[in-house]
Design an enzyme around this catalytic site. Structure first.
Site, mmCIF file in Angstrom:
data_model
loop_
_atom_site.group_PDB
_atom_site.id
_atom_site.type_symbol
_atom_site.label_atom_id
_atom_site.label_comp_id
_atom_site.label_asym_id
_atom_site.label_seq_id
_atom_site.Cartn_x
_atom_site.Cartn_y
_atom_site.Cartn_z
ATOM 1 N N TYR A 143 25.522 38.882 52.837
ATOM 2 C CA TYR A 143 26.800 38.891 53.554
ATOM 3 C C TYR A 143 26.606 38.154 54.868
ATOM 4 C CZ TYR A 143 30.865 41.276 55.746
ATOM 5 O OH TYR A 143 32.058 41.587 56.350
ATOM 6 N N GLY A 149 27.129 33.285 68.377
ATOM 7 C CA GLY A 149 28.134 33.632 69.395
ATOM 8 C C GLY A 149 29.147 34.662 68.938
ATOM 9 N N GLY A 151 29.070 38.397 67.043
ATOM 10 C CA GLY A 151 28.479 39.543 66.332
ATOM 11 C C GLY A 151 29.548 40.608 66.207
ATOM 12 N N ASP A 265 34.593 49.686 55.644
ATOM 13 C CA ASP A 265 35.063 51.039 55.304
ATOM 14 C C ASP A 265 34.224 51.613 54.163
ATOM 15 O OD1 ASP A 265 36.988 50.562 57.164
ATOM 16 O OD2 ASP A 265 38.629 50.293 55.741
ATOM 17 N N ARG A 268 30.100 51.712 55.815
ATOM 18 C CA ARG A 268 29.692 52.480 56.995
ATOM 19 C C ARG A 268 29.201 53.893 56.662
ATOM 20 N NH1 ARG A 268 33.833 49.557 61.278
ATOM 21 N NH2 ARG A 268 32.333 47.953 61.751
ATOM 22 N N GLY A 364 4.045 64.852 70.602
ATOM 23 C CA GLY A 364 3.209 64.334 71.688
ATOM 24 C C GLY A 364 2.602 62.999 71.279
ATOM 25 N N GLU A 388 26.279 46.913 61.104
ATOM 26 C CA GLU A 388 27.508 47.538 60.568
ATOM 27 C C GLU A 388 28.432 48.026 61.681
ATOM 28 O OE1 GLU A 388 26.993 46.520 57.055
ATOM 29 O OE2 GLU A 388 28.363 48.226 57.069
ATOM 30 N N THR A 390 28.315 48.203 66.176
ATOM 31 C CA THR A 390 27.560 48.979 67.170
ATOM 32 C C THR A 390 28.322 50.265 67.517
ATOM 33 O OG1 THR A 390 28.693 47.932 69.018
ATOM 34 C CG2 THR A 390 26.697 46.829 68.219
#
Ligand SMILES: Cc1cc2nc3c(=O)[nH]c(=O)nc-3n(C[C@H](O)[C@H](O)[C@H](O)COP(=O)(O)OP(=O)(O)OC[C@H]3O[C@@H](n4cnc5c(N)ncnc54)[C@H](O)[C@@H]3O)c2cc1C
Length: 409
Positions: A143, A149, A151, A265, A268, A364, A388, A390
């Site tokens: 895809y 420039g 996203g 849709d 996600r 830890g 997908e 932000t």
């Protein structure tokens, strides 16, 4: 009525996929992460094994009539009400991501390229492009929306398309395309005129080997390193008009752009549940670690704080899963679910980041060791907050819908 009780069949399939994830994916996860790839022979074995999964465990992006386990491509606008297909897919995806999310993204199949071909493609296009997956060998779709420039702002794409006789001429660059370098075909979004915004956008299926179509750099990433992310270059790339998804009539309105959005849709909640799978892996590891190392051996105040963190991790995992399942249930019922899909993805990604960070905290220094998986999960999970859509973009989608909604009570 919503009922998330698993059927016997769903439980059986989940157990089967869990066993596969535990014995085939997990043991290889660190080695492939270091190698930055999943070898082809491993993928071949994997796809043969996955094909044997009963319904719900196989390729959800590939319609059933082409050997996959997605909804039928023949009637994409009319999901069978109450089918549970989406939720079944989520159950399998959580287990696979629990095993290893990078390997899951490398699995052969149409990937994110599947939904636009299903939703926007003509019957001939669906047969042509999904038919590839019925031939022997490893086959991938991809895809291609993101550009250097553009996203989050998908209406700002600059890859151009110009009609010339019976072909379209494409020029531009796409970046961060999952499986882009190995794909048989990539759905490329381009524009006839950037000034037209969404109305100017067209979606093409560009096939590997098309003159003028090449692979640029392969990204080296912090997380999901075994999953290949590629730059794609289109230089006077001539694509037959038969590869314009849906034909020209589809683009008379906003359908082209809506096709790209509809993909989200569908995907996600799936991406959200993959984050759940990683978070659950980190949660279970931490829970067992606390049980073994602190429960009896350490003074109560320290144990109490760590136990509270484990409790919080469990809560976040469960809440995330429920949001994802709700969005999938709505899709299965044929209900619009854009808001709920965004809520699920946004919540699950952020919750999973917190769970993975807390896993390292509870463990830890042990949690930072390179030879065990907690450190990898901590790196892997960040991607889920970016691709997908932000977290910020999900908020915009959710806010728009909430502010438009009219209460019905
Ligand atoms: C591993 C990986 C795989 C990917 N696979 C694919 C793929 O297969 N196909 C594909 O097309 N793309 C893919 N992508 C690209 C991904 O979809 C984009 O990275 C994502 O959409 C964000 O775009 P960007 O990176 O350009 O960031 P930008 O859009 O530049 O965003 C930068 C920051 O600005 C914020 N921001 C942007 N706009 C707004 C706004 N309006 N309001 C508030 N904040 C805003 C963002 O939330 C973010 O925090 C992939 C990315 C990764 C990391």
């Amino acid at each position: 009525m919503v009922d998330f009780t698993l059927t016997d069949k769903q439980r059986e399939v989940r157990a089967l996929i869990h066993g596969f994830a535990a014995t085939v994916l997990r043991p290889n996860a660190l080695a492939f992460d270091r190698a930055h790839c999943v070898p082809d022979d491993f993928l071949m074995r994997l796809s043969m094994m996955a094909r044997a999964f009963p319904s719900g465990g196989g390729d959800a992006e590939l319609p059933s009539e082409y050997g996959g386990q997605g909804d039928s491509g023949a009637k994409p606008a009319a999901p069978k009400k109450g089918s549970q297909a989406q939720r079944f897919t989520l159950i399998g995806a959580e287990e696979m991501a629990w095993g290893d999310a990078s390997i899951l993204l490398c699995m052969p199949g149409p990937g994110l390229g599947g939904p636009p071909v299903r939703f926007m493609g003509t019957p001939e296009q669906r047969a042509r492009f999904f038919g590839v997956f019925q031939t022997p060998g490893l086959h991938f779709g991809a895809y291609g929306l993101t550009e250097p420039g553009a996203g989050s702002d998908v209406s700002g794409i600059r890859t151009s398309c110009r009609k010339d006789g019976a072909t379209w001429v494409l020029n531009g660059r796409k970046c961060y395309i999952t499986n882009g370098a190995r794909a048989d075909w990539v759905v490329i979004f381009a524009t006839v005129d950037p000034a037209l915004g969404r109305a100017g956008q067209r979606a093409f299926v560009v096939e590997r080997g098309t003159p003028g179509f090449s692979v640029g750099k392969i990204e080296e990433k912090m997380g999901l390193r075994a999953s290949e992310t590629a730059e794609l270059v289109l230089e006077d790339c001539r694509v037959p008009e038969a590869n314009l998804l849906g034909g020209e009539a589809l683009y008379a309105g906003k359908e082209g752009f809506m096709g790209a959005m509809k993909t989200f849709d569908m995907t996600r909640p799936l991406v959200g549940v993959m984050a759940v799978g990683i978070a659950r892996a980190a949660f279970e590891y931490t829970r067992d670690f606390v049980r073994e190392n602190y429960l009896l051996a350490r003074p109560l105040p320290r144990y109490a704080q760590l136990a509270a963190m484990v409790a919080e991790m469990g809560r976040l995992v469960d809440a995330s899963r429920l949001l994802c399942w709700r969005a999938a249930w709505m899709a299965d019922e044929g209900m619009p679910n854009a808001k709920e899909a965004s809520m699920a993805k946004a919540y699950a990604a952020r919750a999973a980041m917190r769970v993975c960070a807390d896993a390292v905290q509870v463990l830890g220094a042990h949690g930072l060791e390179k030879h065990q998986l907690v450190e990898k999960w901590y790196r892997d999970i960040k991607v889920y907050d970016i691709f997908e859509g932000t977290a910020q973009i999900q908020r915009i989608v959710i806010a728009k819908r909430i502010l438009r909604e009219v209460p019905t009570w």
